[in-house]
Design a protein around this motif. Structure first.
Motif, PDB file in Angstrom:
ATOM      1  N   HIS A 128      -8.515   4.556   7.183  1.00 21.03           N
ATOM      2  CA  HIS A 128      -8.392   3.233   7.110  1.00 21.03           C
ATOM      3  C   HIS A 128      -9.910   2.689   6.869  1.00 21.03           C
TER       4      HIS A 128
ATOM      5  N   LYS B 259      -5.835   2.811   3.484  1.00 14.31           N
ATOM      6  CA  LYS B 259      -4.647   1.751   3.884  1.00 14.31           C
ATOM      7  C   LYS B 259      -5.135   0.356   3.954  1.00 14.31           C
TER       8      LYS B 259
ATOM      9  N   HIS C 252       3.102   6.591   9.914  1.00 11.80           N
ATOM     10  CA  HIS C 252       2.265   7.164  11.581  1.00 11.80           C
ATOM     11  C   HIS C 252       3.468   7.283  12.190  1.00 11.80           C
TER      12      HIS C 252
ATOM     13  N   HIS D 118       0.127  12.307  11.975  1.00 12.50           N
ATOM     14  CA  HIS D 118      -0.267  12.388  13.625  1.00 12.50           C
ATOM     15  C   HIS D 118       0.657  13.457  14.044  1.00 12.50           C
TER      16      HIS D 118
ATOM     17  N   ASP E  22      -8.439  10.102   9.082  1.00 13.63           N
ATOM     18  CA  ASP E  22      -8.034   8.903   9.956  1.00 13.63           C
ATOM     19  C   ASP E  22      -9.305   8.019  10.074  1.00 13.63           C
TER      20      ASP E  22
HETATM   21 FE    FE Z   1      -4.117   6.339  10.771  1.00 12.22          FE
END
Ligand code: FE
Ligand code: DI6
Length: 404
Positions: free
Chosen positions: A73, A140, A241, A264, A316
């Motif tokens: 992100h 993202k 996710h 995840h 992440d």
């Molecule tokens: Fe994420």
């Protein structure tokens, strides 16, 4: 026209399947022609046709494919150091999120930032990744949560690709959190923002895949399914996710939609892995979030291995649950926290990371026909990349890719 180049005097971790540990070739050589690798092998078997091209000796260094960070992100405004302090004081990620902190606080800061501010902030994080040999980064949306702000995030992501020698892959993650204007009306948010925004962003060529956050503090599996159906209509791949904080059966939903990956997975039930495996989706594990949230529930690694699921790992990189822009550190965490081997960790950021982005055949391996995106390292053995924490052993990156 790019000059043909023969790289010699190096050790290759080709990461090819079925080629032994790391696909290692000692005394290796590579031929780069145009954007691509034309030949990969042992230096004493270089075909005669390459006998008079330019040669570069790498003094015995290790060469790997450029690394792939398949879940980030990277574009966001603001900073959540205060929340970090609150968590150290005992508050949980979920409590902070329910109290109006968390993702929603980054949304405020992202909306308030200009495009150029977002770009400069993201560039710093991107340069951290590049300094560790990363050549492919997924980014993202998900901190705008209006059509305009989500699209702004993806435009910034695309601009990064023009400014640096990396491949950027974008994901539409408007279903990341419910914005304050839609509290209690998640379905309306999906109908009015997530799906129409997706259509608009896709029509501008800004979306490579569609993602969502399937969790009791975010969107239910039924709500995510509506978004996946819209993605399917647009011909876009999906990812999710899933099972980060609880078991919502998101991974199975993703599998049903032929997802690229489910990410995840700490709360993925070991019993569900066999079914998940049949989809061919990649399991993306995120050790930085596990570490930051002081999670104790491990993803079902043994079951994933047993059923032959390809495992990728990624930073992440985000301001809340994984404030980390070092993929090498995350490889170390994957080994230490998840008992992965250094070979699994490197596979997770090369061949399997590329697969998680639908880029198998182009990135993540050293083989003829793949893009000539390489990392040259000042290390003896590929296990060194997962072993050491701190500093970057990168000697240099080689990128032959033409600009978009
Ligand atoms: Fe994420
Ligand atoms: N799971 C995460 O770990 C991040 N997003 C998500 O869906 C957290 C993002 C944040 O806290 O800002």
């Amino acid at each position: 026209m790019k000059q043909d180049l023969l790289l010699t005097d190096c050790r290759l971790a080709t990461m090819q399947a079925g080629a032994g540990a790391y696909g290692l070739i000692d005394g290796g050589a590579l031929v780069l022609r145009g954007d691509h690798l034309a030949w990969v092998g042992s230096a004493d078997a270089i075909p005669a046709e390459y006998s008079d091209i330019k040669v570069e000796k790498l003094d015995g260094r290790l060469v790997t494919p450029a690394l792939v960070d398949c879940h980030t992100h990277l574009v966001f405004g603001g900073n959540r150091a205060q929340e970090f302090a609150m968590r150290q004081g005992g508050a949980s990620y979920e409590e902070i999120s329910r109290a109006g902190g968390g993702i929603v606080s980054t949304v405020k800061a992202t909306r308030a930032a200009s495009d150029d501010e977002l770009l400069q902030l993201a560039l710093r994080r991107l340069d951290d990744l590049i300094s560790e040999g990363v050549g492919v980064v997924e980014i993202k949306s998900g901190y705008g949560l209006t059509i305009e702000d989500e699209i702004r995030m993806l435009r910034v992501a695309r601009r990064l690709e023009v400014m640096r020698p990396v491949k950027i892959v974008t994901s539409w993650l408007a279903a990341h959190a419910i914005p304050s204007e839609f509290v209690g009306r998640a379905d309306a948010y999906i109908d009015e923002i997530v799906i129409p925004g997706l259509k608009q962003a896709a029509s501008e060529g800004l979306v490579d895949a569609v993602d969502g956050f399937c969790e009791n503090i975010a969107f239910s599996a039924a709500q995510i399914e509506r978004i996946f159906a819209a993605a399917k209509k647009l011909g876009l791949p999906v990812k999710l996710h899933a099972e980060q904080l609880s078991d919502q059966k998101g991974a199975l939903l993703a599998a049903r939609y032929g997802a690229l990956s489910a990410d995840h997975l700490e709360y993925l039930d070991g019993q569900d892995v066999e079914k998940f495996a049949t989809s061919g989706a990649v399991a993306v594990l995120l050790p930085g979030a596990f570490y930051t949230l002081k999670e104790t529930k491990l993803p079902p690694i043994e079951a994933l291995r047993l059923h032959g699921v390809d495992i990728a790992i990624a930073t992440d990189c985000n301001p809340g649950s994984s404030p980390i822009s070092s993929l090498l550190t995350v490889m170390n965490m994957a080994c230490t926290e998840f008992s992965m081997t250094p070979e699994e960790a490197l596979l997770g950021v090369t061949r399997n990371g590329a697969k998680a982005l639908g880029l198998s055949g182009e990135y993540g391996q050293l083989a003829p026909g793949y893009l000539g995106e390489l990392a040259v390292w000042n290390v003896d053995h590929p296990a060194d990349l997962s072993y050491w924490i701190g500093g970057s052993p990168l000697h240099k990156s080689i990128s032959r890719k033409s600009k978009p």
